[in-house]
Design an enzyme around this catalytic site. Structure first.
Site, PDB file in Angstrom:
ATOM      1  N   THR A   9       0.846  -1.196   0.000  1.00 43.37           N
ATOM      2  CA  THR A   9       0.000   0.000   0.000  1.00 43.37           C
ATOM      3  C   THR A   9       0.882   1.246   0.000  1.00 43.37           C
ATOM      4  O   THR A   9       2.025   1.216   0.447  1.00 43.37           O
ATOM      5  CB  THR A   9      -0.941   0.038   1.222  1.00 43.37           C
ATOM      6  OG1 THR A   9      -0.173   0.229   2.420  1.00 43.37           O
ATOM      7  CG2 THR A   9      -1.767  -1.242   1.330  1.00 43.37           C
ATOM      8  N   GLY A  10       0.336   2.342  -0.529  1.00 47.39           N
ATOM      9  CA  GLY A  10       1.112   3.578  -0.604  1.00 47.39           C
ATOM     10  C   GLY A  10       2.334   3.414  -1.470  1.00 47.39           C
ATOM     11  O   GLY A  10       3.417   3.918  -1.156  1.00 47.39           O
ATOM     12  N   ALA A  11       2.157   2.724  -2.618  1.00 46.35           N
ATOM     13  CA  ALA A  11       3.307   2.342  -3.442  1.00 46.35           C
ATOM     14  C   ALA A  11       3.665   3.366  -4.504  1.00 46.35           C
ATOM     15  O   ALA A  11       4.551   3.126  -5.315  1.00 46.35           O
ATOM     16  CB  ALA A  11       3.031   0.993  -4.108  1.00 46.35           C
ATOM     17  N   SER A  13       5.076   6.338  -4.179  1.00 48.76           N
ATOM     18  CA  SER A  13       6.261   7.166  -3.942  1.00 48.76           C
ATOM     19  C   SER A  13       7.009   6.663  -2.711  1.00 48.76           C
ATOM     20  O   SER A  13       6.546   5.764  -2.006  1.00 48.76           O
ATOM     21  CB  SER A  13       5.862   8.643  -3.737  1.00 48.76           C
ATOM     22  OG  SER A  13       5.083   8.777  -2.555  1.00 48.76           O
ATOM     23  N   TYR A 164      -0.565  11.537  14.968  1.00 48.15           N
ATOM     24  CA  TYR A 164       0.353  10.631  14.275  1.00 48.15           C
ATOM     25  C   TYR A 164       0.892   9.570  15.235  1.00 48.15           C
ATOM     26  O   TYR A 164       0.918   8.374  14.902  1.00 48.15           O
ATOM     27  CB  TYR A 164       1.506  11.431  13.669  1.00 48.15           C
ATOM     28  CG  TYR A 164       2.435  10.602  12.817  1.00 48.15           C
ATOM     29  CD1 TYR A 164       2.020  10.099  11.592  1.00 48.15           C
ATOM     30  CD2 TYR A 164       3.734  10.313  13.243  1.00 48.15           C
ATOM     31  CE1 TYR A 164       2.869   9.328  10.803  1.00 48.15           C
ATOM     32  CE2 TYR A 164       4.589   9.550  12.464  1.00 48.15           C
ATOM     33  CZ  TYR A 164       4.151   9.068  11.240  1.00 48.15           C
ATOM     34  OH  TYR A 164       4.988   8.293  10.464  1.00 48.15           O
TER      35      TYR A 164
END
Length: 280
Positions: A9-11, A13, A164
């Site tokens: 996931t979040g691939a 950048s 966060y």
């Protein structure tokens, strides 16, 4: 990793793209999961250019939408019967409070709840692998984190680092509770801290705010490839075949905060998360 199916996931950048490229170089079939079709296509071209013998596929999913996650899971299951490695890498850092489509505070919603739902929906595919692995990218920020049970979505008193750190603590608690549930199976679950990596994490995805600050600090950060090393290690190394429920930094098991080791807290978070995403 030859012919193993890996989902990242979040691939589009940073660490996610670097992880994709390295695992494809090792022969894996990598499914790149990206929110933006445009950025995803650009990342796919880069991965295909540098990825060597492996195969790379792009699929779209917004981890800030439970509906999108469910739709993605159905599409993935239709294409792939087995998932050898699931790398929950995507993450957001929001300087101002934002909400997901389902009303969750964005950092908790994307970083934890989105991946919690995705993992549970794809768990059967991971269990079909000869030795399935689930890898959750957390952060050293978990050490200052707390689960704010009185207001977990921070509607009353928002702080960027407060949100966060809470989400990164949640990543580790989720990993430990998942590892307990997977005991006796061929699936492991581990989390990691990638280090201080020069990515777009602190940049507003809509306005671009924060980009200039990140550019200024870039010389002091690890490169995405360096940040991806522990994710790749956990995905590929035989050294961790039977290791589960641990937290890694620089490819070694390291200690976590007292709260991150609290089994009761992990179980409470699991039950709460099930209700939030509609799995209970």
């Amino acid at each position: 990793m030859k012919d193993k199916t890996v989902l990242v996931t979040g691939a589009n950048s940073g660490v996610g793209l670097a992880t994709t490229v390295e695992l494809a170089r090792r022969g894996a079939k990598v499914v790149m999961v990206c929110r933006s079709a445009e950025r995803g296509e650009a990342a796919l071209r880069e991965a295909l250019q540098h990825g060597g013998p492996g195969k790379v596929e792009l699929m779209q999913c917004d981890l800030g939408s439970l509906g999108s996650i469910r739709e993605f899971a159905r599409s993935f299951q239709a294409r792939h019967e087995v998932l050898d490695v699931l790398i929950n890498n995507a993450g957001v850092f929001s300087l101002k409070r934002q909400a997901t489509r389902d009303g969750f505070e964005s950092q908790l919603g994307v970083n934890h709840l989105g991946h919690f739902l995705l993992t549970n929906l794809l768990l059967e595919q991971v269990k079909r692998a000869p030795q399935g692995r689930i890898i959750n990218v957390s952060s050293g920020a978990h050490k200052v984190g707390s689960i704010h049970w009185d207001d977990p979505h921070l509607t009353r008193k928002y702080g960027a680092w407060k949100g966060y750190a809470q989400s990164k603590l949640a990543n580790i608690l989720f990993t430990k509770a998942l590892a307990e549930r997977l005991r006796g199976t061929a699936v492991t679950a581990n989390s990691l801290h990638p280090g201080a990596v020069g990515t777009q994490l602190g940049k507003d995805r809509e306005t671009g705010f924060g980009g200039a600050i990140l550019a200024l600090l870039k010389p002091f950060f690890l490169t995405p490839a360096q940040g991806a090393e522990t994710s790749v290690y956990l995905a590929a190394s035989e050294d961790v075949t039977r290791v589960s429920g641990e937290y890694f930094y620089k490819k070694k098991i390291v200690s976590v905060s007292k709260k991150a080791n609290d089994r009761g807290l992990a179980e409470r978070l699991w039950s709460w998360s099930e209700k939030e995403v509609g799995l209970a």
